[in-house]
Design a protein around this motif. Structure first.
Motif, PDB file in Angstrom:
ATOM      1  N   LEU A 160       0.764  -0.985  -0.121  1.00  0.00           N
ATOM      2  CA  LEU A 160       0.133   0.204  -0.165  1.00  0.00           C
ATOM      3  C   LEU A 160       0.724   1.318  -0.287  1.00  0.00           C
ATOM      4  CD1 LEU A 160      -2.858  -1.355   2.854  1.00  0.00           C
ATOM      5  CD2 LEU A 160      -2.893  -1.146   0.002  1.00  0.00           C
ATOM      6  N   THR A 161       0.446   2.260  -0.390  1.00  0.00           N
ATOM      7  CA  THR A 161       1.085   3.778  -0.776  1.00  0.00           C
ATOM      8  C   THR A 161       0.967   4.042   1.341  1.00  0.00           C
ATOM      9  OG1 THR A 161      -1.077   4.706  -0.639  1.00  0.00           O
ATOM     10  CG2 THR A 161      -0.100   4.325  -3.055  1.00  0.00           C
TER      11      THR A 161
ATOM     12  N   GLU B  43      -0.232   7.243   2.390  1.00  0.00           N
ATOM     13  CA  GLU B  43      -1.231   6.935   2.796  1.00  0.00           C
ATOM     14  C   GLU B  43      -2.591   6.725   2.960  1.00  0.00           C
ATOM     15  OE1 GLU B  43       0.189   8.287  -0.378  1.00  0.00           O
ATOM     16  OE2 GLU B  43       0.920  10.435   0.866  1.00  0.00           O
ATOM     17  N   GLN B  44      -2.242   5.036   1.750  1.00  0.00           N
ATOM     18  CA  GLN B  44      -3.877   3.997   2.272  1.00  0.00           C
ATOM     19  C   GLN B  44      -3.033   2.940   3.930  1.00  0.00           C
ATOM     20  OE1 GLN B  44      -2.029   1.813  -1.982  1.00  0.00           O
ATOM     21  NE2 GLN B  44      -4.312   2.097  -2.071  1.00  0.00           N
ATOM     22  N   ARG B  45      -2.004   3.454   3.898  1.00  0.00           N
ATOM     23  CA  ARG B  45      -1.428   2.676   4.849  1.00  0.00           C
ATOM     24  C   ARG B  45      -1.991   3.481   6.379  1.00  0.00           C
ATOM     25  NH1 ARG B  45      -1.813  -2.516   6.128  1.00  0.00           N
ATOM     26  NH2 ARG B  45      -0.018  -2.141   4.845  1.00  0.00           N
ATOM     27  N   HIS B  46      -2.206   4.628   6.186  1.00  0.00           N
ATOM     28  CA  HIS B  46      -2.007   5.639   7.028  1.00  0.00           C
ATOM     29  C   HIS B  46      -3.928   5.691   7.332  1.00  0.00           C
ATOM     30  CE1 HIS B  46      -2.078   8.939  10.464  1.00  0.00           C
ATOM     31  NE2 HIS B  46      -3.135   9.267   8.855  1.00  0.00           N
ATOM     32  N   LYS B  47      -4.320   5.577   6.441  1.00  0.00           N
ATOM     33  CA  LYS B  47      -5.467   5.595   6.199  1.00  0.00           C
ATOM     34  C   LYS B  47      -6.559   3.778   7.178  1.00  0.00           C
ATOM     35  CE  LYS B  47     -10.127   5.653   3.584  1.00  0.00           C
ATOM     36  NZ  LYS B  47     -10.741   5.877   2.632  1.00  0.00           N
ATOM     37  N   ASN B  48      -5.503   2.577   6.937  1.00  0.00           N
ATOM     38  CA  ASN B  48      -6.278   1.501   7.354  1.00  0.00           C
ATOM     39  C   ASN B  48      -5.663   1.517   8.632  1.00  0.00           C
ATOM     40  OD1 ASN B  48      -6.524   0.042   4.806  1.00  0.00           O
ATOM     41  ND2 ASN B  48      -5.377  -0.846   4.323  1.00  0.00           N
TER      42      ASN B  48
END
Length: 164
Positions: A4-5, A7-12
């Protein structure tokens, strides 16, 4: 490398909550259906236990296998990136859990830890029945309830109480 990028990892990771998790709700629904009444995240007790049963002087912690470092569990896999950060974080969580349970025990509270993997569908029923059984034993021990033993020739009136 992470799939994941950033930003995606942060959101998860931001979507993961510490209260009202699915495993917690499963245990709470089970306890309520069996007549157990409880408080949630009692602020005056060390570690703010997930479930507090005052009548049984028992605290229940429902731990995620990853976040609390469940040793030997297939659901606890150390991330491949930022290993030092994750090892330190999980070790701090384990130390804090142990310290809180020591404090609770010194205050006379029973502590029960239920792991996320123990609530997977294949073993959920056995785990919850074991919890119910354990709470019943704690209640009997704390309240010194008299148990009656009947002999074949005895009637209920003539039964003698036994200390447990």
């Amino acid at each position: 490398m992470d799939r994941l990028t950033k930003e995606q990892r942060h959101k998860n990771m931001a979507a993961i909550h510490s209260k009202d998790t699915k495993p917690e709700i499963l245990v709470r629904k089970f306890l309520f259906s069996r007549g157990f009444r409880y408080r949630l995240n009692h602020p005056l007790l060390p570690g703010k236990p997930d479930i507090v049963l005052r009548k049984y002087k028992t605290c229940i912690f429902i731990n995620g296998c990853f976040w609390h470092g469940h040793d030997g569990c297939k659901y606890f896999v150390m991330p491949k990136t930022r290993i030092d950060f994750w090892q330190a974080k999980i070790e701090r969580n384990k130390e804090r859990d142990s310290e809180n349970q020591r404090k609770l025990a010194s205050m006379g509270w029973h502590c029960i830890t239920i792991w996320e993997c123990q609530l997977k569908p294949k073993v959920r029923e056995a785990t919850l029945e074991s919890l119910s059984y354990t709470l019943s034993l704690i209640f009997l021990k704390n309240h010194k309830v008299k148990k009656y033993e009947l002999h074949e020739k005895d009637s209920l009136i003539a039964a003698e109480p036994l200390d447990i």
